[in-house]
Design a protein around this motif. Structure first.
Motif, PDB file in Angstrom:
ATOM      1  N   VAL A 279       0.841  -1.206   0.000  1.00 38.32           N
ATOM      2  CA  VAL A 279       0.000   0.000   0.000  1.00 38.32           C
ATOM      3  C   VAL A 279       0.875   1.254   0.000  1.00 38.32           C
ATOM      4  CG1 VAL A 279      -1.652   1.335   1.368  1.00 38.32           C
ATOM      5  CG2 VAL A 279      -1.975  -1.125   1.059  1.00 38.32           C
ATOM      6  N   ALA A 280       1.951   1.240   0.819  1.00 42.33           N
ATOM      7  CA  ALA A 280       2.847   2.396   0.870  1.00 42.33           C
ATOM      8  C   ALA A 280       3.530   2.614  -0.479  1.00 42.33           C
ATOM      9  CB  ALA A 280       3.884   2.194   1.969  1.00 42.33           C
ATOM     10  N   GLN A 281       3.937   1.477  -1.118  1.00 41.73           N
ATOM     11  CA  GLN A 281       4.597   1.588  -2.415  1.00 41.73           C
ATOM     12  C   GLN A 281       3.644   2.148  -3.472  1.00 41.73           C
ATOM     13  OE1 GLN A 281       6.051  -2.138  -3.858  1.00 41.73           O
ATOM     14  NE2 GLN A 281       7.160  -1.259  -5.579  1.00 41.73           N
ATOM     15  N   ILE A 282       2.421   1.660  -3.500  1.00 46.58           N
ATOM     16  CA  ILE A 282       1.439   2.151  -4.474  1.00 46.58           C
ATOM     17  C   ILE A 282       1.121   3.620  -4.221  1.00 46.58           C
ATOM     18  CG2 ILE A 282      -0.950   1.917  -5.231  1.00 46.58           C
ATOM     19  CD1 ILE A 282      -0.674  -1.092  -4.752  1.00 46.58           C
ATOM     20  N   THR A 283       0.968   3.978  -2.945  1.00 43.69           N
ATOM     21  CA  THR A 283       0.664   5.364  -2.617  1.00 43.69           C
ATOM     22  C   THR A 283       1.819   6.282  -2.998  1.00 43.69           C
ATOM     23  OG1 THR A 283      -0.700   4.598  -0.776  1.00 43.69           O
ATOM     24  CG2 THR A 283      -0.042   6.901  -0.745  1.00 43.69           C
ATOM     25  N   GLY A 284       3.066   5.859  -2.737  1.00 39.06           N
ATOM     26  CA  GLY A 284       4.243   6.669  -3.103  1.00 39.06           C
ATOM     27  C   GLY A 284       4.337   6.871  -4.593  1.00 39.06           C
ATOM     28  N   ARG A 285       4.125   5.782  -5.343  1.00 37.16           N
ATOM     29  CA  ARG A 285       4.152   5.919  -6.809  1.00 37.16           C
ATOM     30  C   ARG A 285       3.046   6.852  -7.302  1.00 37.16           C
ATOM     31  NH1 ARG A 285       5.406  -0.064  -9.400  1.00 37.16           N
ATOM     32  NH2 ARG A 285       7.460  -0.379  -8.404  1.00 37.16           N
ATOM     33  N   GLN A 286       1.907   6.745  -6.649  1.00 41.06           N
ATOM     34  CA  GLN A 286       0.796   7.621  -7.049  1.00 41.06           C
ATOM     35  C   GLN A 286       1.161   9.092  -6.826  1.00 41.06           C
ATOM     36  OE1 GLN A 286      -2.681   7.096  -4.669  1.00 41.06           O
ATOM     37  NE2 GLN A 286      -3.816   8.760  -5.641  1.00 41.06           N
ATOM     38  N   ARG A 287       1.726   9.431  -5.676  1.00 41.74           N
ATOM     39  CA  ARG A 287       2.092  10.826  -5.392  1.00 41.74           C
ATOM     40  C   ARG A 287       3.156  11.326  -6.352  1.00 41.74           C
ATOM     41  NH1 ARG A 287       1.621   9.152   0.183  1.00 41.74           N
ATOM     42  NH2 ARG A 287       3.886   8.783   0.222  1.00 41.74           N
ATOM     43  N   GLU A 288       4.182  10.507  -6.638  1.00 45.54           N
ATOM     44  CA  GLU A 288       5.242  10.920  -7.556  1.00 45.54           C
ATOM     45  C   GLU A 288       4.701  11.135  -8.966  1.00 45.54           C
ATOM     46  OE1 GLU A 288       8.960  12.016  -8.919  1.00 45.54           O
ATOM     47  OE2 GLU A 288       8.159  11.816  -6.871  1.00 45.54           O
ATOM     48  N   ALA A 289       3.820  10.233  -9.419  1.00 41.73           N
ATOM     49  CA  ALA A 289       3.240  10.386 -10.762  1.00 41.73           C
ATOM     50  C   ALA A 289       2.368  11.636 -10.846  1.00 41.73           C
ATOM     51  CB  ALA A 289       2.432   9.136 -11.107  1.00 41.73           C
ATOM     52  N   GLU A 290       1.606  11.891  -9.789  1.00 39.02           N
ATOM     53  CA  GLU A 290       0.765  13.095  -9.783  1.00 39.02           C
ATOM     54  C   GLU A 290       1.619  14.366  -9.793  1.00 39.02           C
ATOM     55  OE1 GLU A 290      -1.711  12.669  -6.388  1.00 39.02           O
ATOM     56  OE2 GLU A 290      -3.136  11.313  -7.380  1.00 39.02           O
ATOM     57  N   ARG A 291       2.737  14.374  -9.033  1.00 35.97           N
ATOM     58  CA  ARG A 291       3.613  15.563  -9.013  1.00 35.97           C
ATOM     59  C   ARG A 291       4.191  15.841 -10.389  1.00 35.97           C
ATOM     60  NH1 ARG A 291       8.675  16.679  -8.996  1.00 35.97           N
ATOM     61  NH2 ARG A 291       9.268  14.487  -9.038  1.00 35.97           N
ATOM     62  N   GLU A 350       0.045   3.334 -16.214  1.00 37.28           N
ATOM     63  CA  GLU A 350       0.305   1.950 -15.797  1.00 37.28           C
ATOM     64  C   GLU A 350       1.506   1.937 -14.850  1.00 37.28           C
ATOM     65  OE1 GLU A 350      -1.610  -0.524 -16.424  1.00 37.28           O
ATOM     66  OE2 GLU A 350      -2.916   0.582 -17.775  1.00 37.28           O
ATOM     67  N   LEU A 351       1.252   2.385 -13.625  1.00 36.83           N
ATOM     68  CA  LEU A 351       2.330   2.520 -12.645  1.00 36.83           C
ATOM     69  C   LEU A 351       2.573   1.250 -11.836  1.00 36.83           C
ATOM     70  CD1 LEU A 351       1.307   6.008 -11.247  1.00 36.83           C
ATOM     71  CD2 LEU A 351       2.932   5.532 -13.086  1.00 36.83           C
ATOM     72  N   TYR A 352       1.630   0.289 -11.876  1.00 35.94           N
ATOM     73  CA  TYR A 352       1.640  -0.798 -10.894  1.00 35.94           C
ATOM     74  C   TYR A 352       1.779  -2.179 -11.527  1.00 35.94           C
ATOM     75  CZ  TYR A 352      -0.518   3.231  -8.754  1.00 35.94           C
ATOM     76  OH  TYR A 352      -0.785   4.501  -8.344  1.00 35.94           O
ATOM     77  N   VAL A 353       2.341  -2.250 -12.709  1.00 39.81           N
ATOM     78  CA  VAL A 353       2.543  -3.536 -13.359  1.00 39.81           C
ATOM     79  C   VAL A 353       3.558  -4.359 -12.556  1.00 39.81           C
ATOM     80  CG1 VAL A 353       3.352  -4.704 -15.444  1.00 39.81           C
ATOM     81  CG2 VAL A 353       1.997  -2.594 -15.630  1.00 39.81           C
ATOM     82  N   GLY A 354       3.129  -5.560 -12.106  1.00 42.28           N
ATOM     83  CA  GLY A 354       4.015  -6.453 -11.360  1.00 42.28           C
ATOM     84  C   GLY A 354       4.196  -6.100  -9.899  1.00 42.28           C
TER      85      GLY A 354
END
Length: 568
Positions: A279-291, A350-354
């Motif tokens: 969850v932390a990894q997905i949330t971090g990727r989400q914030r970085e992609a949004e920035r 597609e930030l969460y492949v694998g």
């Protein structure tokens, strides 16, 4: 009143009466103080007294005296009882109850012996507490104490009756036909008979005395009692073992439950931790992609504002009618900004492949590590069921050679593989197999086989009734539960050949059989790893089976070795 006359004096019956029962003495005895009583009366008196004292003078004795019948006094008393040499004095009336009848004072309840104890024959004529019987009458079918036996001694008709020692079951001890004791045993009819029946109906039968047959039966009963006692001892021991097993089962179950809670708590903790990290990894990727997307959007908005301003200026000049102003203003306009190439710019969604797969894989790796530890613990438990296994030469195919101790088997090319006349149905041919000497029909068993660096082998268990001649297909349906190594790959020989994914080939294989559970499991001993498990229902004994397989040009020539189990 009776009297015995002698010169100068006369002896009366009253002088020979017991002061307890008021009857003529029966088996008279004397106390140390000189008083005489009937033996039965005195013993009965002392049996119901707290102290041993004389009934007449109350003299106390420290211990009960040893009593003996006074023979002279007994003969004189018997003379009065039988009426011999006695005559009635003139005017004398017979004393009531002098004959010792059932109605005499104390006669029925006191005279003639001890009271009947448990296991003794009691007098049938006594009223209330019964006296011990001294004789049984076969004619009257009754047992009598000394007092009630007097009529049989005085009355001539009763004196002809047959008296015998007291019998506890008189009715069953006398022949109804001949009125005689059952003194003979008929082995042919397994019945007790009297001498009269033995001389007539059972004359041609196998007859022995009751005493002899009783001794024989008692000897047999003694042996049976010893056997029963032995069985009782064995059963008690087994019962104690079972009770102890129940305690061990409870303790083991509690230990397993605690281990289960510990393992699943660890798995749950790993799952929760893995989920939190995911969850932390997905949330971090989400914030970085949004920035990054927001930065691109701001740059694009700034450029779009500049372009709109330039468009407005150009639009104003195009609508102006002042030609001079247009020509003067146009050169002074600022040059347009260098446009960016936005075609190559895109925002990846597609930030969460694998991501989930990687997290689950990591969780599975931890689970596999735990599974290896559990297999190692399970393996150590299985070694407690180690069994001695020896090869049976009578089942070995002719080209298989064995060691003298029955623990090694290997293939010899020079041996002749021809079927010999004495092979019978037990020997395998032409398949290269050999069975163990003893079958395993119940319980749990474990043994280990050293395969070394062999390139081909077959190990497992087989039913006793499997086919041993001709072509044999190894499968549970045909009575074989085996693994084999061929072409560098270990396979489980189920209905389909199932390849096992192993990091390295085992050099020592452990085999575990639980007959009741229908389980056959294989283990890599050195790696403490589980290889494969068959689950089935076993209806007969299973035999360990071995095959070293063929060898060519010296390859695969090593033996299969049944090795002692080394507890980990």
């Amino acid at each position: 009143m009776q009297s015995v006359r002698s010169p100068g004096r006369s002896l009366t019956e009253e002088q020979f009466q017991c002061s307890i029962c008021l009857e003529v003495f029966v088996e008279p005895v004397s106390t140390p103080c000189g008083h005489s009583f009937c033996q039965a009366c005195l013993q009965g008196y002392w049996s119901h007294s707290k102290q041993c004292v004389c009934p007449m003078c109350k003299t106390s004795f420290p211990k009960r005296p040893q009593l003996s019948v006074n023979r002279v006094l007994a003969e004189i008393s018997a003379h009065f009882q039988s009426g011999g040499g006695a005559e009635a004095e003139p005017g004398a009336e017979p004393r009531a109850g002098a004959g010792g009848g059932a109605g005499s004072v104390g006669g029925a309840g006191s005279v003639g012996g001890d009271f009947a104890q448990a296991g003794e024959v009691a007098c049938d004529s006594c009223i209330g507490r019964k006296m011990r019987a001294v004789k049984s009458c076969l004619t009257c079918r009754g047992s009598y104490c000394e007092a009630h036996l007097l009529p049989h001694r005085r009355v001539k008709e009763l004196a002809k009756h047959r008296l015998t020692a007291p019998l506890p079951r008189l009715e069953e001890s006398v022949c109804r036909k001949h009125q005689r004791l059952l003194e003979v045993y008929c082995r042919s009819d397994h019945a007790c008979v009297c001498p009269g029946c033995a001389e007539t109906a059972h004359r041609t039968h196998d007859l022995v005395s009751i005493e002899r047959e009783w001794k024989r039966k008692m000897s047999h009963l003694g042996k049976r009692r010893s056997e029963v006692k032995h069985l009782i001892k064995e059963r008690a021991k087994k019962l104690e073992e079972i009770k102890q097993s129940i305690k061990v089962i409870k303790t083991s179950a509690q230990r397993e439950l605690e281990e289960t809670w510990k393992v699943y708590a660890e798995l749950q903790r790993w799952a929760e931790q893995s989920q939190a990290e995911l969850v932390a990894q997905i949330t971090g990727r989400q914030r970085e992609a949004e920035r990054q997307a927001q930065e691109l959007a701001r740059g694009l908005e700034e450029e779009l504002a500049q372009l709109r301003k330039r468009s407005a200026e150009l639009e104003t000049l195009m609508h102006s009618d002042d030609k001079l102003l247009l020509l003067q203003t146009l050169p002074s306009l600022a040059p347009p900004p260098e446009p960016m190439d936005w075609v190559a710019v895109s925002v990846s969604t597609e930030l969460y492949v694998g991501t989930v797969r990687s997290s689950v894989s990591a969780l599975l790796e931890k689970s596999q590590d735990m599974l290896k530890r559990l297999y190692s613990k399970e393996f150590r438990k299985l070694q407690n069921y180690s069994s001695e296994v020896f090869l049976d030469p009578a089942t070995a195919q002719r080209t298989l050679a064995q060691s003298a101790d029955g623990r090694k088997v290997w293939f010899e090319e020079r041996k002749q593989a021809q079927t010999q006349q004495g092979d019978g149905t037990r020997r395998f041919h032409p398949a290269l197999f050999v069975l163990a000497r003893e079958g395993l029909g119940s319980g749990r068993h474990y043994w280990e086989v050293e395969v070394g660096s062999k390139t081909a082998w077959t190990l497992g268990v087989a039913r006793q009734s499997v086919r041993r001649k001709g072509d044999i297909r190894l499968s549970p349906e045909n009575g074989f539960w085996c693994l084999w190594l061929k072409a560098g790959q270990v396979k489980a020989l189920s209905a389909a050949r199932l390849p096992l994914q192993l990091s390295e080939l085992p050099s020592r294989v452990g085999i575990y059989l639980d007959h009741e559970a229908g389980q056959v499991s294989f283990y890599d001993v050195k790696a403490h790893a589980h290889l494969y498990t068959f689950m089935d229902a076993f209806t007969e004994s299973l035999f360990p089976i071995f095959s070293p397989c063929l060898c060519h040009d010296g390859k695969n020539s090593g033996p299969l070795i049944i090795s002692p189990v080394k507890h980990s």
